[in-house]
Design an enzyme around this catalytic site. Structure first.
Site, PDB file in Angstrom:
ATOM      1  N   HIS A 117      50.126  58.049  53.506  1.00 38.44           N
ATOM      2  CA  HIS A 117      49.259  57.620  54.793  1.00 38.44           C
ATOM      3  C   HIS A 117      48.591  58.825  55.370  1.00 38.44           C
ATOM      4  O   HIS A 117      48.265  58.805  56.501  1.00 38.44           O
ATOM      5  CB  HIS A 117      50.190  56.960  56.013  1.00 38.44           C
ATOM      6  N   ASP A 154      46.532  47.221  47.360  1.00 34.37           N
ATOM      7  CA  ASP A 154      45.437  47.420  48.128  1.00 34.37           C
ATOM      8  C   ASP A 154      45.459  48.909  48.578  1.00 34.37           C
ATOM      9  O   ASP A 154      46.478  49.513  48.419  1.00 34.37           O
ATOM     10  CB  ASP A 154      45.597  46.388  49.499  1.00 34.37           C
ATOM     11  N   ARG A 160      69.255  52.276  48.220  1.00 36.31           N
ATOM     12  CA  ARG A 160      69.919  52.013  49.172  1.00 36.31           C
ATOM     13  C   ARG A 160      70.390  50.766  49.105  1.00 36.31           C
ATOM     14  O   ARG A 160      69.445  49.665  49.086  1.00 36.31           O
ATOM     15  CB  ARG A 160      69.385  52.372  50.669  1.00 36.31           C
ATOM     16  N   GLU A 212      49.238  44.208  50.791  1.00 37.62           N
ATOM     17  CA  GLU A 212      50.713  44.613  51.591  1.00 37.62           C
ATOM     18  C   GLU A 212      50.351  45.434  52.937  1.00 37.62           C
ATOM     19  O   GLU A 212      51.318  45.458  53.730  1.00 37.62           O
ATOM     20  CB  GLU A 212      51.373  45.625  50.601  1.00 37.62           C
TER      21      GLU A 212
END
Length: 403
Positions: free
Chosen positions: A370, A84, A183, A142
């Site tokens: 974003h 998406d 990580r 998501e």
């Protein structure tokens, strides 16, 4: 496993031009969460052209592909990509710029999908060289609660065949192209959404004594809510509470409105503190608002849980990356307070979610995700495809040898 890193890289090079074209197409035609109908159709068409038949319609637009090697029932490794886009208007000037107004692949899900398609293409081509199966999960939604991962799990994406381990990769403009980051253990935060409506009594701005001012109440409330993190949660536990939107219903320079709407997020890495904090948010919010004469409507939407990378699986993936890219190109990355619905998978099967460097050396593609200018160095696609393949193959090989 009867194939070397060198041979995998050669196969990837043979298909990478097509994968780059796929990424550009996906970027140009973004779709919102849970409405990725054209994207799913495009993926299905590509897979079919390669002689691969996906399982479609999972969680509405989700797809699953199983690549069977020799002895396919021995073990199944899953690779996941989200599909998406975000409600952002793209401002960059590239040939593959979004043509869908107000929508953009500003979080790199087009890259994730293209890399997974490339991995499927390569794995299908070399399926005679490995034992076990690789399951590719193309996931919707998501970016929007309840998260497509939870719906894909409910629809059976981790079953038939049962998934033993799952990997996901995500674009990372904080790292230059050619590098990847890992990580182990706690990595990303939970993510809950806060919606509040503060109701007062509006009136003339010059006569506040006749009003119950929801703007003033909101100001006190925002400050008071910071106590949840600064004074009620153990300081060693990462947590953040942010109010990101304030909107009055009515109001002007000389008009006190009747209502103010607040929207925010609460995030932490500790699931116990997470839900204890919800109760503290409620108590503080109602005490402040009602104590100042207002009324409160409060909705706390429980979102994604914290993401925890399995220690063994992450170590194996990191060693695979070192072998594939060189130790100098594999780095340790810190905890992030951002959230990812991949965390749902990590609650069900051992998992590893890692980062793919996408920043270009010349600084052209270094914008954060974003944002309306986000893009990647195209060389990241070749690394993303190849590493997906090698991590899957290496996990199958090491696990089947009981290492």
């Amino acid at each position: 496993m009867d194939i070397s890193i060198k041979e995998v890289k050669l196969v990837v090079k043979e298909v990478i031009a097509e994968i780059q074209a796929i990424r550009n197409h996906l970027h140009q035609y973004p779709e919102p969460s849970f409405k990725e109908f054209n994207t799913a159709a495009f993926i299905t068409e590509k897979l079919s052209s390669w002689g691969i038949s996906p399982i479609t319609g999972m969680a509405t637009t989700g797809l699953v592909v199983v690549i069977e090697g020799n002895n396919p029932s021995l073990r199944t490794v899953a690779l996941r990509a989200d599909m998406d886009a975000l409600p952002i208007n793209e401002l960059s000037d590239v040939p593959y710029k979004s043509v869908n107004e107000g929508l953009m692949h500003a979080c790199g899900h087009d890259v994730h999908t293209a890399c997974l398609l490339g991995a499927v293409r390569v794995l299908h081509q070399i399926r005679h060289t490995f034992n076990g199966s690789v399951k590719a999960i193309f996931q919707p939604g998501e970016e929007l609660l309840p998260g497509g991962a939870s719906l894909m799990i409910a629809a059976g994406a981790l079953k038939n065949p049962k998934v033993n381990v799952i990997f996901g990769q995500h674009v990372f403009p904080d790292l230059p192209v050619g590098k990847v980051g890992f990580r182990s253990g706690q990595y990303m935060a939970s993510c809950d959404e806060i919606y509040m409506t503060i109701k007062g009594v509006g009136g003339h701005g010059a006569m506040p004594h006749r009003c119950v001012d929801p703007v003033l109440i909101s100001a006190h409330l925002i400050i008071a809510l910071q106590q949840v993190v600064s004074r009620t949660i153990n300081p060693i536990i990462p947590a953040v509470l942010t109010i990101g939107k304030i909107e009055s219903v009515g109001g002007a320079t000389n008009v006190i409105p009747d209502q103010v709407l607040l929207k925010g997020t609460f995030r932490t890495l500790d699931e116990g503190e997470r839900f204890a904090a919800h109760e503290k948010i409620r108590k503080i919010a109602f005490a402040v608002v009602e104590g100042m004469g207002g009324e409160l409507d409060l909705r706390l939407e429980v979102g994604y849980p914290a993401l925890v990378n399995d220690a063994y699986v992450t170590d194996l993936a990191k060693r695979s990356a070192i072998a594939f890219l060189g130790a100098e190109n594999v780095v340790d990355i810190p905890i992030r307070m951002t959230a990812e619905d991949f965390s749902y998978y990590s609650q069900v099967v051992p998992s590893c979610f890692y980062r793919l460097g996408t920043a270009s050396p010349d600084g052209k593609f270094n914008h954060p995700v974003h944002t309306p200018y986000f893009d990647i160095d195209r060389d990241a696609l070749e690394i993303g495809v190849g590493l997906f393949v090698w991590i899957a193959l290496n996990n199958l090989d090491r696990a089947l040898k009981n290492e």
